[in-house]
Design a protein around this motif. Structure first.
Motif, PDB file in Angstrom:
ATOM      1  N   THR A   1       0.861  -1.189   0.000  1.00 38.46           N
ATOM      2  CA  THR A   1       0.000   0.000   0.000  1.00 38.46           C
ATOM      3  C   THR A   1       0.890   1.229   0.000  1.00 38.46           C
ATOM      4  N   VAL A   2       0.615   2.129  -0.925  1.00 36.20           N
ATOM      5  CA  VAL A   2       1.328   3.401  -1.020  1.00 36.20           C
ATOM      6  C   VAL A   2       0.294   4.497  -0.768  1.00 36.20           C
ATOM      7  N   THR A   3       0.587   5.362   0.187  1.00 32.80           N
ATOM      8  CA  THR A   3      -0.313   6.457   0.536  1.00 32.80           C
ATOM      9  C   THR A   3       0.490   7.748   0.586  1.00 32.80           C
ATOM     10  N   GLY A   4      -0.099   8.819   0.068  1.00 30.35           N
ATOM     11  CA  GLY A   4       0.582  10.104   0.130  1.00 30.35           C
ATOM     12  C   GLY A   4      -0.272  11.215  -0.414  1.00 30.35           C
ATOM     13  N   ASN A   5       0.226  12.429  -0.305  1.00 28.50           N
ATOM     14  CA  ASN A   5      -0.472  13.564  -0.896  1.00 28.50           C
ATOM     15  C   ASN A   5      -0.556  13.341  -2.399  1.00 28.50           C
ATOM     16  N   ASP A   6      -1.738  13.542  -2.968  1.00 32.36           N
ATOM     17  CA  ASP A   6      -1.903  13.328  -4.404  1.00 32.36           C
ATOM     18  C   ASP A   6      -1.072  14.337  -5.186  1.00 32.36           C
ATOM     19  N   ARG A   7      -0.354  13.826  -6.188  1.00 27.36           N
ATOM     20  CA  ARG A   7       0.459  14.656  -7.072  1.00 27.36           C
ATOM     21  C   ARG A   7       0.756  13.869  -8.339  1.00 27.36           C
ATOM     22  N   LEU A   8       1.185  14.556  -9.356  1.00 33.01           N
ATOM     23  CA  LEU A   8       1.540  13.902 -10.614  1.00 33.01           C
ATOM     24  C   LEU A   8       2.719  12.950 -10.412  1.00 33.01           C
ATOM     25  N   GLY A   9       2.657  11.788 -11.050  1.00 28.46           N
ATOM     26  CA  GLY A   9       3.819  10.915 -11.137  1.00 28.46           C
ATOM     27  C   GLY A   9       3.966   9.821 -10.103  1.00 28.46           C
TER      28      GLY A   9
ATOM     29  N   LYS B   1       9.591  -2.212 -11.503  1.00 26.81           N
ATOM     30  CA  LYS B   1      10.178  -2.816 -12.705  1.00 26.81           C
ATOM     31  C   LYS B   1      11.683  -2.974 -12.538  1.00 26.81           C
ATOM     32  N   GLU B   2      12.321  -1.926 -12.034  1.00 23.09           N
ATOM     33  CA  GLU B   2      13.770  -1.954 -11.816  1.00 23.09           C
ATOM     34  C   GLU B   2      14.177  -3.105 -10.889  1.00 23.09           C
ATOM     35  N   LEU B   3      13.331  -3.411  -9.913  1.00 25.62           N
ATOM     36  CA  LEU B   3      13.607  -4.488  -8.961  1.00 25.62           C
ATOM     37  C   LEU B   3      13.193  -5.868  -9.487  1.00 25.62           C
ATOM     38  N   GLY B   4      12.587  -5.915 -10.690  1.00 26.82           N
ATOM     39  CA  GLY B   4      12.164  -7.187 -11.276  1.00 26.82           C
ATOM     40  C   GLY B   4      10.883  -7.726 -10.677  1.00 26.82           C
ATOM     41  N   ILE B   5      10.043  -6.848 -10.152  1.00 31.33           N
ATOM     42  CA  ILE B   5       8.805  -7.256  -9.486  1.00 31.33           C
ATOM     43  C   ILE B   5       7.650  -7.179 -10.476  1.00 31.33           C
ATOM     44  N   ASN B   6       6.833  -8.223 -10.490  1.00 32.88           N
ATOM     45  CA  ASN B   6       5.654  -8.277 -11.341  1.00 32.88           C
ATOM     46  C   ASN B   6       4.432  -7.788 -10.551  1.00 32.88           C
ATOM     47  N   ILE B   7       3.620  -6.947 -11.172  1.00 30.22           N
ATOM     48  CA  ILE B   7       2.396  -6.454 -10.538  1.00 30.22           C
ATOM     49  C   ILE B   7       1.240  -7.357 -10.966  1.00 30.22           C
ATOM     50  N   ASN B   8       0.634  -8.052 -10.001  1.00 35.35           N
ATOM     51  CA  ASN B   8      -0.533  -8.886 -10.277  1.00 35.35           C
ATOM     52  C   ASN B   8      -1.805  -8.058 -10.329  1.00 35.35           C
ATOM     53  N   LYS B   9      -1.947  -7.147  -9.371  1.00 34.17           N
ATOM     54  CA  LYS B   9      -3.136  -6.304  -9.297  1.00 34.17           C
ATOM     55  C   LYS B   9      -2.728  -4.923  -8.827  1.00 34.17           C
ATOM     56  N   LEU B  10      -3.467  -3.935  -9.293  1.00 36.88           N
ATOM     57  CA  LEU B  10      -3.264  -2.557  -8.857  1.00 36.88           C
ATOM     58  C   LEU B  10      -4.610  -1.882  -8.793  1.00 36.88           C
ATOM     59  N   LYS B  11      -4.887  -1.250  -7.672  1.00 37.46           N
ATOM     60  CA  LYS B  11      -6.097  -0.456  -7.507  1.00 37.46           C
ATOM     61  C   LYS B  11      -5.679   0.876  -6.906  1.00 37.46           C
ATOM     62  N   THR B  12      -6.081   1.962  -7.547  1.00 37.37           N
ATOM     63  CA  THR B  12      -5.727   3.288  -7.047  1.00 37.37           C
ATOM     64  C   THR B  12      -6.992   4.102  -6.815  1.00 37.37           C
ATOM     65  N   ASP B  13      -6.859   5.092  -5.942  1.00 32.68           N
ATOM     66  CA  ASP B  13      -7.987   5.970  -5.643  1.00 32.68           C
ATOM     67  C   ASP B  13      -7.452   7.251  -5.027  1.00 32.68           C
ATOM     68  N   THR B  14      -8.224   8.297  -5.096  1.00 30.33           N
ATOM     69  CA  THR B  14      -7.935   9.515  -4.346  1.00 30.33           C
ATOM     70  C   THR B  14      -9.115   9.771  -3.428  1.00 30.33           C
ATOM     71  N   GLN B  15      -8.818  10.212  -2.237  1.00 29.87           N
ATOM     72  CA  GLN B  15      -9.843  10.509  -1.243  1.00 29.87           C
ATOM     73  C   GLN B  15      -9.574  11.878  -0.671  1.00 29.87           C
ATOM     74  N   SER B  16     -10.639  12.567  -0.314  1.00 34.18           N
ATOM     75  CA  SER B  16     -10.424  13.877   0.284  1.00 34.18           C
ATOM     76  C   SER B  16      -9.928  13.694   1.708  1.00 34.18           C
ATOM     77  N   ALA B  17      -9.107  14.611   2.118  1.00 36.86           N
ATOM     78  CA  ALA B  17      -8.604  14.628   3.491  1.00 36.86           C
ATOM     79  C   ALA B  17      -9.158  15.895   4.133  1.00 36.86           C
ATOM     80  N   PRO B  18     -10.362  15.828   4.707  1.00 33.74           N
ATOM     81  CA  PRO B  18     -11.045  17.031   5.154  1.00 33.74           C
ATOM     82  C   PRO B  18     -10.256  17.860   6.169  1.00 33.74           C
ATOM     83  N   ASN B  19      -9.464  17.256   6.988  1.00 30.98           N
ATOM     84  CA  ASN B  19      -8.701  18.004   7.986  1.00 30.98           C
ATOM     85  C   ASN B  19      -7.478  18.695   7.389  1.00 30.98           C
TER      86      ASN B  19
END
Length: 167
Positions: A90-98, A108-126
């Motif tokens: 899980t990767v979480t952070g402030n939304d930004r390009l890239g 890819k550089e580490l030779g890791i295969n991605i089986n599944k990827l799900k991304t989303d953006t959520q508002s951080a009201p605080n």
């Protein structure tokens, strides 16, 4: 038996999944796995179906006849499914390009295969800005240690939270 991987995209409307499943069923297919989503008003998905060889063309034609859907079908020709160890990232952070580009480039550089990827953006009201969340299912090379993956991903940016564990 043949395994088909079917990608589907079209304007979302009620009943699309039922139409797909009915078409598969009526044409001798067995629905094995799927990932389906509504994105920006569009229905998009991927479905794995098992079907006897003699029904492949019948099922393919029936799927192509579903109104307002773009269908692409590929036969899976792999003979055996390799046994792999899967890990969840899980990767979480402030939304930004890239973010996706940076993380997938490092994987890819580490030779890791991605089986599944799900991304989303959520508002951080605080905080007043959106938070980006990416959930990956990964296949690591046998010789690659999780702590190395963690360290390399953490070097990408200070504002990303990296959480990796066994699945």
């Amino acid at each position: 038996m043949k395994h088909l991987v079917i990608t589907v995209i079209g304007k979302d409307r009620p009943g699309l999944v039922e139409t797909l499943s009915e078409t598969v069923y009526q044409n001798h297919g067995n629905w094995l796995a799927s990932s389906l989503s509504k994105l920006a008003g569009q229905f998009a998905g991927i479905v794995q179906v098992e079907v006897a060889t003699q029904y492949v063309s019948l099922l393919s034609r029936a799927l192509a006849d579903i109104a307002d859907l773009q269908i692409h079908i590929v036969e899976d020709d792999s003979k055996a499914i390799p046994i792999t160890t899967l890990h969840h990232l899980t990767v979480t952070g402030n939304d930004r390009l890239g973010i996706v580009k940076e993380v997938t480039g490092k994987l890819k550089e580490l030779g890791i295969n991605i089986n599944k990827l799900k991304t989303d953006t959520q508002s951080a009201p605080n905080w007043g800005y959106p938070i980006f969340i990416a959930d990956f299912q990964l296949e690591l090379p046998a010789e690659l240690q999780l702590d190395i993956v963690q360290d390399e991903l953490e070097k990408l940016a200070d504002d990303l939270n990296i959480d990796i564990d066994d699945n």
